[in-house]
Design a protein around this motif. Structure first.
Motif, PDB file in Angstrom:
ATOM      1  N   ALA C  91       0.795  -1.099  -0.032  1.00  0.00           N
ATOM      2  CA  ALA C  91      -0.058   0.083   0.023  1.00  0.00           C
ATOM      3  C   ALA C  91       0.861   1.163  -0.202  1.00  0.00           C
ATOM      4  O   ALA C  91       0.582   2.346   0.744  1.00  0.00           O
ATOM      5  CB  ALA C  91      -1.057   0.029   1.235  1.00  0.00           C
ATOM      6  N   LEU C  92       1.699   1.334  -0.828  1.00  0.00           N
ATOM      7  CA  LEU C  92       2.666   2.572  -0.794  1.00  0.00           C
ATOM      8  C   LEU C  92       1.925   3.667  -2.079  1.00  0.00           C
ATOM      9  O   LEU C  92       1.105   3.265  -2.754  1.00  0.00           O
ATOM     10  CB  LEU C  92       3.825   2.304  -1.589  1.00  0.00           C
ATOM     11  CG  LEU C  92       5.003   1.301  -0.972  1.00  0.00           C
ATOM     12  CD1 LEU C  92       6.065   0.897  -1.623  1.00  0.00           C
ATOM     13  CD2 LEU C  92       5.199   1.747   0.408  1.00  0.00           C
ATOM     14  N   PHE C  93       2.051   4.802  -1.627  1.00  0.00           N
ATOM     15  CA  PHE C  93       1.168   5.933  -2.248  1.00  0.00           C
ATOM     16  C   PHE C  93       1.790   6.084  -3.749  1.00  0.00           C
ATOM     17  O   PHE C  93       3.013   6.622  -3.740  1.00  0.00           O
ATOM     18  CB  PHE C  93       1.185   7.310  -1.508  1.00  0.00           C
ATOM     19  CG  PHE C  93       0.672   7.008  -0.259  1.00  0.00           C
ATOM     20  CD1 PHE C  93      -0.497   6.317   0.125  1.00  0.00           C
ATOM     21  CD2 PHE C  93       1.464   7.433   0.910  1.00  0.00           C
ATOM     22  CE1 PHE C  93      -0.948   6.277   1.323  1.00  0.00           C
ATOM     23  CE2 PHE C  93       0.847   7.131   2.399  1.00  0.00           C
ATOM     24  CZ  PHE C  93      -0.158   6.549   2.653  1.00  0.00           C
ATOM     25  N   PRO C  94       1.242   5.692  -4.609  1.00  0.00           N
ATOM     26  CA  PRO C  94       1.794   5.694  -5.950  1.00  0.00           C
ATOM     27  C   PRO C  94       2.376   7.066  -6.529  1.00  0.00           C
ATOM     28  O   PRO C  94       2.989   7.289  -7.237  1.00  0.00           O
ATOM     29  CB  PRO C  94       0.625   5.083  -6.866  1.00  0.00           C
ATOM     30  CG  PRO C  94      -0.578   5.310  -6.068  1.00  0.00           C
ATOM     31  CD  PRO C  94      -0.210   5.337  -4.579  1.00  0.00           C
ATOM     32  N   LEU C  96       3.375   9.491  -4.733  1.00  0.00           N
ATOM     33  CA  LEU C  96       4.417  10.239  -3.785  1.00  0.00           C
ATOM     34  C   LEU C  96       5.709   9.289  -4.128  1.00  0.00           C
ATOM     35  O   LEU C  96       5.626   8.187  -4.056  1.00  0.00           O
ATOM     36  CB  LEU C  96       4.084  10.156  -2.456  1.00  0.00           C
ATOM     37  CG  LEU C  96       2.939  10.820  -2.067  1.00  0.00           C
ATOM     38  CD1 LEU C  96       2.476  10.758  -0.298  1.00  0.00           C
ATOM     39  CD2 LEU C  96       2.870  12.387  -2.201  1.00  0.00           C
TER      40      LEU C  96
END
Ligand SMILES: Nc1ncnc2c1ncn2[C@@H]1O[C@H](COP(=O)(O)OP(=O)(O)OP(=O)(O)O)[C@@H](O)[C@H]1O
Ligand SMILES: [Mg+2]
Lengths: 270, 305, 383
Positions: C91-94, C96
């Motif tokens: 769930a990394l912020f794509p 950023l």
């Protein structure tokens, strides 16, 4: 041998280029006519090259007023439809509630209804309600048929988004508002922008619905329609070509910027 | 009526992951609040007018705008309208159908080439499909009028190669109208189709040819079924406006090519025969909806081509 | 013990989560002491992720409470909890870059100068130089390390790790395990670690809990669970066990007597989870030895005769399948230390064991022998 193999793999591209040519043929004509000095008012033949039309696009003030009016209407309709549609898309994508499927039908129906039917029925409403036709009835009508497209576009983006990203943000101390502002909104923004562009182009180019609900107000497509009967001033082609050019540049610039940004970081550091 | 949920997505995406769990109680009224303005707008300016139009279609045809109309439940308006204008009705579906076939023949290769073969030119080509839409619909159609005109180069060329007789013409024929319809709504077909084909996994095609399928078989058994959502959406987005269109017939045809749209237009704006215009509008809409739902029912299970 | 320590314990009380008819987590009661490394093991779908989500506040429990020290945080919103999660799917912020992903939590808490902390954390996970990359440009393992750094940088009271090392190659995984363990002991953060890697759980955790179908079957120190499992599930899920169906037939001082297939065995009652009725007699395959004849069995050992039906050479050990006289199969691991002779398929042998290595579990009346299937890898070699 090699040639036939190459052909077998690439004939689709050839067909595609032909189809693109077909798509561009009328644009080329419009562009060419924008540099034309017509021999007579009703002639569409290329007569003589000139830059006059481009130097002086507002030769008929009537036309430029119509363009301006179309831009105003397009802008208003886009803003209202984008806000209403985006908010609806959020509700539909993020919440379970009673009456969802009924609402989905309500949103689908305007897209499955011929513009003509929408135009006529709205006209009947305005006439029976005693609403004077004009600028605002056009805006109302445009918002109505744009909203569905906005909902569908934004919703597709929202449902395609990983819900766990928002959870991750909350896990990292972002409250509801911060999560919306820092994560949800940036990720959905491309969808909203696409929806707004779609809404604007639908509104700006609409003739059928507008024709029924405009009263005496003249938008750009309506001006073209009227002029087509009397003879079209060549400046109309200038507007058409310019719109095309602006759209092309805009889209190209954004995609180039995007590529430059992504390309600069492609190679990992040692 | 669950079909609409996935119908014409402009960008053609399908839901991927579930929405995060809504907190019970916390936002119970929020969705209704969010939906209210948009739904109200659609209700007020789409549903109410439709209902009113339905009522108008049952007015006494003897009335007029100046004398006013009486709601006499005259269902006779429908058979009367149909009887008077069934040729135009049939023509609408006939022209739109032929245009759809032509558009599929052109649009599928185009969408496929952009999605799978164009490589780094993908975005540029996609822009090329969208860009013509920004030049006014009317201007493009008028441009076709120029291209197809009797003393234009196209007619000259076709006469020279004897595809057209010495005084054969294109403008003011059904060919011109169908060509115009095909042209004007082609991007609506290509865009959803592209979205579907773009997500098509290259490896599936490779797997298929690895499993002894000829290119044609691969197309029929893998590519076509997987592009079905886009094909469905595109077909609808093409067919619906094409059937209801009247500008192409007006500008590129003659009254002999008039479609039902032309009749409705003149009923409302020229002849001011509201009951008849309303009845025709409703006939058109129900015919289209019947076709749409019939199509949606079969689209998933049956090969279209 | 230490009052300050117990103030930060994570406690779950009667924690239950149902999804419609499905009970994902059932009446979970457990305490994770502050600063300890707690591993949660269990088959896929047994409710591990759901448990973590309830602790993080991302899932509302159907019943029960979550306590941090004396504070009831059951209803606290996720962003108000001193708990961070390394998500199973990253769930990394794509939108950023790596730096902003890691800085996200710090910035949300209003910390101004995040630069130093973020860079330290990135070099800890060996991603120096990747600050301006976007998640889409990272490999699976790199993404996982960003997820780890993004949670760790906040120094939460409790860190929840949902299979954080799953995508890493063995070497990097070992290094990250060491790093994790080092960070955990250094900073004193409570780690709740979900993993499918038994070895990882055994080597890293102070306490291991084995979950099955929404319940915790056993909880304890790794060696304790392995050596003396509480249920047949634990005995077969964690490593392998030969479980022989029998009945308690009496006692003899400190021993219980078990009759299985007409043969009597004894087990120290201290190693028994049941002292009457139907039972399963368990012996780990590596605790079994092979002898050519009954005469060679050491005094005090229990034994079973049989013939070898299969033998797999797996490097550090040889695994045999032994068909017993009553028709079931036992698996036996023999270390290839050179001290023991090798046996061939078809040979008749005697398997024997020290009763202090056996254990006794309760058994449903209709339950049969349970012999774990043979695995073709050096299992237990590193334990
Ligand atoms: N939102 C949900 N709705 C319905 N059922 C769910 C939901 N989330 C989880 N479940 C169910 O709850 C059970 C436990 O799921 P959970 O994700 O906790 O498993 P897990 O132990 O983490 O498994 P894995 O090791 O595969 O990650 C599963 O049967 C799953 O299908
Ligand atoms: Mg899980």
């Amino acid at each position: 041998m090699r040639i036939s193999r190459w052909l077998a793999e690439h004939w689709v591209l050839g067909v595609a280029l032909l189809v693109l040519g077909y798509l561009f043929l009328p644009i080329a004509v419009v562009a060419a006519l924008s540099f034309n000095r017509p021999s007579s008012r009703l002639s569409y033949d290329f007569n003589e090259f000139t830059l006059d039309n481009w130097r002086n696009p507002c030769a008929t003030s009537e036309m430029c007023e119509a363009v301006l009016r179309s831009v105003q209407i397009g802008f208003l309709a886009t803003v209202v439809a984008t806000v209403l549609g985006t908010v609806m898309a959020f509700a539909l994508a993020r919440h379970r509630f009673r009456g969802r499927s009924g609402l989905n039908v309500l949103i689908f129906l305007p897209m499955a209804t011929p513009e003509l039917v929408m135009g006529t029925s709205l006209l009947a409403l305005f006439v029976s309600g005693g609403v004077p036709l004009g600028f605002w009835t056009i805006v109302i009508a445009h918002v109505m048929f744009c909203v569905s497209f906005v909902v569908v576009t934004v919703k597709a983006r929202l449902t395609g988004m990983d819900g766990r990203l928002e959870e991750a943000a909350m896990d990292l101390y972002a409250g509801e508002w911060q999560t919306f502002r820092r994560i949800t909104l940036p990720l959905v923004l491309p969808g909203i922008v696409a929806a707004a562009l779609l809404a604007f182009s639908l509104s700006f180019d609409d003739f059928i619905v507008t024709n029924f609900n405009s009263g005496t107000t003249v938008t750009f497509p309506m001006y073209v329609w009227g002029a087509a009967q009397r003879g079209i001033p060549p400046q109309v082609n200038v507007i058409g070509t310019a719109m095309f050019g602006v759209a092309l540049l805009l889209v190209l610039a954004t995609s180039l910027a995007h590529r430059a940004r992504a390309g600069g970081q492609r190679r990992p550091a040692p | 009526m669950s079909a609409p949920a996935h119908v014409p997505t402009a960008s053609g995406e399908q839901p991927a992951s579930p929405a995060p769990a809504a907190r019970p109680g916390r936002h119970r009224f929020l969705p209704y609040l969010l939906l209210l303005p948009g739904a109200a707008w659609l209700f007020l300016f789409f549903v109410v007018p439709l209902v009113q139009l339905a009522a108008a279609s049952l007015y006494d045809p003897a009335g007029s705008l100046s004398t006013g109309y009486a709601l006499t439940w005259s269902f006779d308006n429908y058979p009367a309208a149909l009887q008077a204008y069934w040729p135009q009705f049939g023509r609408s579906f006939w022209y739109a159908g032929i245009a759809l076939v032509l558009a599929l023949l052109m649009g599928y290769p185009l969408a496929y080439a952009i999605a799978q073969k164009a490589g780094r030119w993908k975005h540029l080509l996609l822009v090329c499909v969208i860009a013509p839409m920004f030049t006014s619909f009317l201007l493009r159609t008028l441009a076709w009028k120029t291209i197809l005109s009797d003393n234009g180069w196209l007619v000259g060329l076709l006469r020279d190669v004897h595809l057209l007789g010495p005084d054969g013409r294109l403008l003011a024929t059904p060919v011109a109208v169908v060509l115009g319809l095909t042209y004007n709504f082609l991007p609506f077909l290509v865009l959803p189709l592209y979205a579907s084909l773009e997500r098509l996994d290259r490896r599936l095609l490779e797997a298929s040819s690895d499993l002894y399928a000829s290119p044609l078989k691969t197309f029929r058994r893998v590519t076509l079924p997987l592009s079905m959502p886009g094909l469905t959406a595109g077909t609808l987005l093409f067919f619906i406006p094409a059937t209801g269109d009247y500008l192409n017939a007006e500008l590129l045809g003659t009254p002999n090519e008039y479609m039902i749209g032309n009749v409705i237009d003149s009923a409302f704006l020229v002849r001011l025969d509201y009951p008849q215009g309303a009845a025709l509008s409703f006939l058109l809409m129900s015919a289209i909806l019947a076709v749409v739902f019939g199509y949606l029912r079969n689209a998933g299970t049956r090969d279209v081509l | 013990m230490d009052p300050q320590t117990s103030a930060g314990d994570l406690r779950l009380a009667h924690l239950t989560k149902t999804f419609g008819a499905l009970t994902a987590v059932e009446e979970l009661d457990l305490t994770v002491p502050q600063g300890s490394f707690f591993a949660l093991l269990g088959a896929s779908g047994c409710g591990k992720t759901t448990t973590l989500r309830m602790v993080a506040g991302l899932e509302e429990p159907t019943r029960g409470r979550v306590l941090l020290g004396d504070r009831d945080i059951t209803r606290l919103r996720p962003y108000k909890r001193p708990v961070n999660t390394v998500f199973q799917s990253y769930a990394l912020f794509p939108h950023l870059d790596v730096f902003e992903n890691v800085a996200f939590g710090l910035r949300r808490r209003g910390i101004r100068s995040v630069d130093g902390q973020v860079r330290r954390m990135l070099s800890l996970v060996q991603l120096d130089g990747y600050e301006r990359h976007h998640p889409a440009q990272l490999s699976g393992g790199q993404q996982q390390r960003v997820a780890l750094a993004r949670a760790l940088v906040n120094h939460p009271q409790v860190l929840l790790l949902d299979e954080p090392l799953g995508a890493l190659d063995v070497k990097l995984r070992r290094r990250m395990q060491l790093e994790l363990k080092r960070i955990q002991t250094e900073v004193g953060i409570t780690f709740v670690h979900v993993t499918h890697d038994q070895e990882e759980a055994m080597t890293m955790a102070d306490t291991v809990a084995v979950m099955n179908a929404g319940r915790i079957e056993q909880l304890g120190a790794p060696a304790e669970i392995y050596e003396f499992p509480a249920t047949a599930f634990v005995a077969t899920f964690l490593g392998q066990s030969n479980l022989i169906a029998g009945d308690v037939s009496g006692g003899n001082g400190g021993d219980l007597l078990v009759t299985a297939y007409g043969t009597r065995f004894s087990v120290p009652s201290a190693r028994s989870r049941a002292d009457q009725g139907p039972v399963l007699l368990g012996v780990r395959p590596e605790k079994l030895r092979l002898a050519a004849a009954a005469g060679q069995v050491p005094a005090g050992h229990q034994h079973v005769e049989g013939s070898i039906t299969d033998a797999f050479y797996v490097g550090v050990s040889t695994q045999y399948l032994l068909r017993t006289g009553w028709g079931t199969e036992l698996s036996v691991f023999v270390a290839n230390s050179g001290a023991q002779e090798r046996f061939a398929v078809g040979e008749r042998v005697v398997a024997h064991w020290d009763p202090r290595h056996a254990f006794l579990l309760g058994r449903q009346v209709d339950e049969d022998d349970r012999t774990a299937p043979m695995r073709h890898e050096p299992v237990g070699a590193s334990w």
